[in-house]
Write an enzyme that holds these catalytic residues in place. Structure first.
Site, PDB file in Angstrom:
ATOM      1  N   GLU A   1       0.812  -1.222   0.000  1.00  0.00           N
ATOM      2  CA  GLU A   1       0.000   0.000   0.000  1.00  0.00           C
ATOM      3  C   GLU A   1       0.846   1.272   0.000  1.00  0.00           C
ATOM      4  O   GLU A   1       1.810   1.395   0.761  1.00  0.00           O
ATOM      5  CB  GLU A   1      -0.919   0.002   1.218  1.00  0.00           C
ATOM      6  CG  GLU A   1      -1.930   1.138   1.211  1.00  0.00           C
ATOM      7  CD  GLU A   1      -3.108   0.840   2.106  1.00  0.00           C
ATOM      8  OE1 GLU A   1      -4.126   0.344   1.586  1.00  0.00           O
ATOM      9  OE2 GLU A   1      -2.999   1.074   3.333  1.00  0.00           O
TER      10      GLU A   1
ATOM     11  N   GLU B   1     -14.868  -5.031   2.222  1.00  0.00           N
ATOM     12  CA  GLU B   1     -14.239  -5.104   3.537  1.00  0.00           C
ATOM     13  C   GLU B   1     -15.270  -5.265   4.652  1.00  0.00           C
ATOM     14  O   GLU B   1     -16.225  -4.512   4.736  1.00  0.00           O
ATOM     15  CB  GLU B   1     -13.427  -3.828   3.763  1.00  0.00           C
ATOM     16  CG  GLU B   1     -12.795  -3.735   5.145  1.00  0.00           C
ATOM     17  CD  GLU B   1     -12.024  -2.441   5.307  1.00  0.00           C
ATOM     18  OE1 GLU B   1     -11.057  -2.233   4.552  1.00  0.00           O
ATOM     19  OE2 GLU B   1     -12.408  -1.627   6.172  1.00  0.00           O
TER      20      GLU B   1
ATOM     21  N   LYS C   1      -8.351   2.801  -3.072  1.00  0.00           N
ATOM     22  CA  LYS C   1      -8.746   2.677  -1.666  1.00  0.00           C
ATOM     23  C   LYS C   1      -9.223   4.025  -1.146  1.00  0.00           C
ATOM     24  O   LYS C   1      -8.457   4.981  -1.051  1.00  0.00           O
ATOM     25  CB  LYS C   1      -7.589   2.153  -0.818  1.00  0.00           C
ATOM     26  CG  LYS C   1      -8.040   1.765   0.594  1.00  0.00           C
ATOM     27  CD  LYS C   1      -6.927   1.109   1.371  1.00  0.00           C
ATOM     28  CE  LYS C   1      -7.437   0.688   2.756  1.00  0.00           C
ATOM     29  NZ  LYS C   1      -6.338   0.224   3.616  1.00  0.00           N
TER      30      LYS C   1
ATOM     31  N   GLU D   1      -6.421  -7.496   6.050  1.00  0.00           N
ATOM     32  CA  GLU D   1      -6.010  -6.100   5.933  1.00  0.00           C
ATOM     33  C   GLU D   1      -5.588  -5.524   7.284  1.00  0.00           C
ATOM     34  O   GLU D   1      -6.274  -5.714   8.270  1.00  0.00           O
ATOM     35  CB  GLU D   1      -7.158  -5.250   5.390  1.00  0.00           C
ATOM     36  CG  GLU D   1      -7.814  -5.773   4.121  1.00  0.00           C
ATOM     37  CD  GLU D   1      -9.088  -5.010   3.812  1.00  0.00           C
ATOM     38  OE1 GLU D   1      -9.180  -3.820   4.166  1.00  0.00           O
ATOM     39  OE2 GLU D   1     -10.011  -5.603   3.237  1.00  0.00           O
ATOM     40  N   SER D   2      -4.458  -4.844   7.296  1.00  0.00           N
ATOM     41  CA  SER D   2      -3.977  -4.048   8.431  1.00  0.00           C
ATOM     42  C   SER D   2      -3.302  -4.890   9.521  1.00  0.00           C
ATOM     43  O   SER D   2      -3.687  -6.022   9.788  1.00  0.00           O
ATOM     44  CB  SER D   2      -5.114  -3.236   9.079  1.00  0.00           C
ATOM     45  OG  SER D   2      -5.713  -2.382   8.147  1.00  0.00           O
TER      46      SER D   2
ATOM     47  N   ASN E   1     -10.881  -6.645   7.796  1.00  0.00           N
ATOM     48  CA  ASN E   1     -10.050  -5.577   8.348  1.00  0.00           C
ATOM     49  C   ASN E   1      -9.735  -5.881   9.810  1.00  0.00           C
ATOM     50  O   ASN E   1     -10.640  -6.040  10.630  1.00  0.00           O
ATOM     51  CB  ASN E   1     -10.774  -4.225   8.236  1.00  0.00           C
ATOM     52  CG  ASN E   1      -9.832  -3.045   8.460  1.00  0.00           C
ATOM     53  OD1 ASN E   1      -8.700  -3.221   8.901  1.00  0.00           O
ATOM     54  ND2 ASN E   1     -10.308  -1.855   8.154  1.00  0.00           N
TER      55      ASN E   1
ATOM     56  N   LYS F   1       0.638   4.700   1.186  1.00  0.00           N
ATOM     57  CA  LYS F   1      -0.144   5.379   2.215  1.00  0.00           C
ATOM     58  C   LYS F   1       0.741   6.415   2.901  1.00  0.00           C
ATOM     59  O   LYS F   1       1.639   6.070   3.664  1.00  0.00           O
ATOM     60  CB  LYS F   1      -0.646   4.329   3.226  1.00  0.00           C
ATOM     61  CG  LYS F   1      -1.425   4.855   4.406  1.00  0.00           C
ATOM     62  CD  LYS F   1      -1.815   3.679   5.293  1.00  0.00           C
ATOM     63  CE  LYS F   1      -2.612   4.107   6.500  1.00  0.00           C
ATOM     64  NZ  LYS F   1      -2.982   2.937   7.337  1.00  0.00           N
TER      65      LYS F   1
END
Length: 246
Positions: A41, A153, A104, A203-204, A173, A43
């Site tokens: 990503e 998500e 995103k 995710e994350s 997530n 970001k």
């Protein structure tokens, strides 16, 4: 006799549109075929951390991700909270990125789907917590009509009913979007409750290659990792080192 300039412009415009409407690389297929499944990503900022890499360049980092083993790239396009922009996707393409790019953002209106398509994204994120299931279904239908895949998500058991919409990819997530507390155990907990044939993305909060290996054993094919790479001096190199440990 010289060609009519209007005719020349229209012919060129038609060629541009053909390129824009051409099928984009599939995020779903990229993850299914990848040995790593990493969605790296881009970001620059987050509400919880502030600026992560304020000088991060979209014409450098995404291409470096591609060159160092990413299966796909996620680009934050929200400007106010994440320091993103639609032009970052265009810049990534112009720099030479050819793998799938995930748009995103916090999509709540179909206009944003047209923005995603126009800047060249392959897929778009839809977040269950932001949408009713009926609105999510509408937006998914529009996204597909524009040639965009959907990563849907979800975060908890109540949101798993959204998986019945049969998105291209199901994301879990690990970060609570209300408190921003992150717990990777969330992916393990919810994985077995998703449809067996779902292409699952965690995710994350993923910062260790051992976590990716364990998540893959739990049925995940995609792993969205951003801050772990972006907080380093060279995100592409950080990805390369991460991949080498897999």
């Amino acid at each position: 006799m010289a060609k009519d300039i209007l005719q020349e412009i229209v012919e060129h415009k038609c060629k541009e549109l053909e390129l824009w409407k051409a099928p984009k690389p599939s995020l779903r297929e990229a993850l299914l075929q990848s040995e790593t499944g990493i969605i790296a990503e881009f970001k620059r900022k987050s509400p919880s951390r502030g600026w992560i890499k304020e000088d991060g360049r979209a014409d450098i980092i995404p291409l470096s991700y591609q060159q160092n083993g990413a299966a796909a790239i996620s680009i934050l396009t929200d400007e106010h909270y994440f320091g993103g922009h639609d032009d970052f996707i265009r810049a990534a393409h112009q720099s030479g990125v050819t793998i799938p790019i995930l748009y995103k953002n916090f999509v709540v209106d179909e206009f944003q789907l047209y923005e995603a398509a126009l800047c060249g994204a392959s897929a778009v994120l839809l977040i269950a917590a932001c949408l009713t299931i009926e609105r999510c279904a509408e937006l998914m239908h529009i996204a597909h009509s524009l040639g965009l895949e959907v990563l849907l998500e979800m975060h908890d058991e109540a949101e798993l009913k959204y998986a019945e919409l049969q998105p291209d990819l199901c994301g879990i997530n690990n970060r609570n979007l209300g408190s921003f507390v992150t717990d990777v155990q969330n992916s393990y907990r919810l994985a077995e409750l998703l449809p067996k044939d779902a292409v699952k993305v965690s995710e994350s909060g993923i910062s260790n290659p051992d976590t990716v290996r364990a998540l893959r054993q739990a049925g995940f094919r995609g792993f969205l990792i951003g801050e772990n790479f972006m907080k380093t001096p060279d995100p592409g190199l950080a990805l390369q080192q991460f991949v080498s440990q897999l």
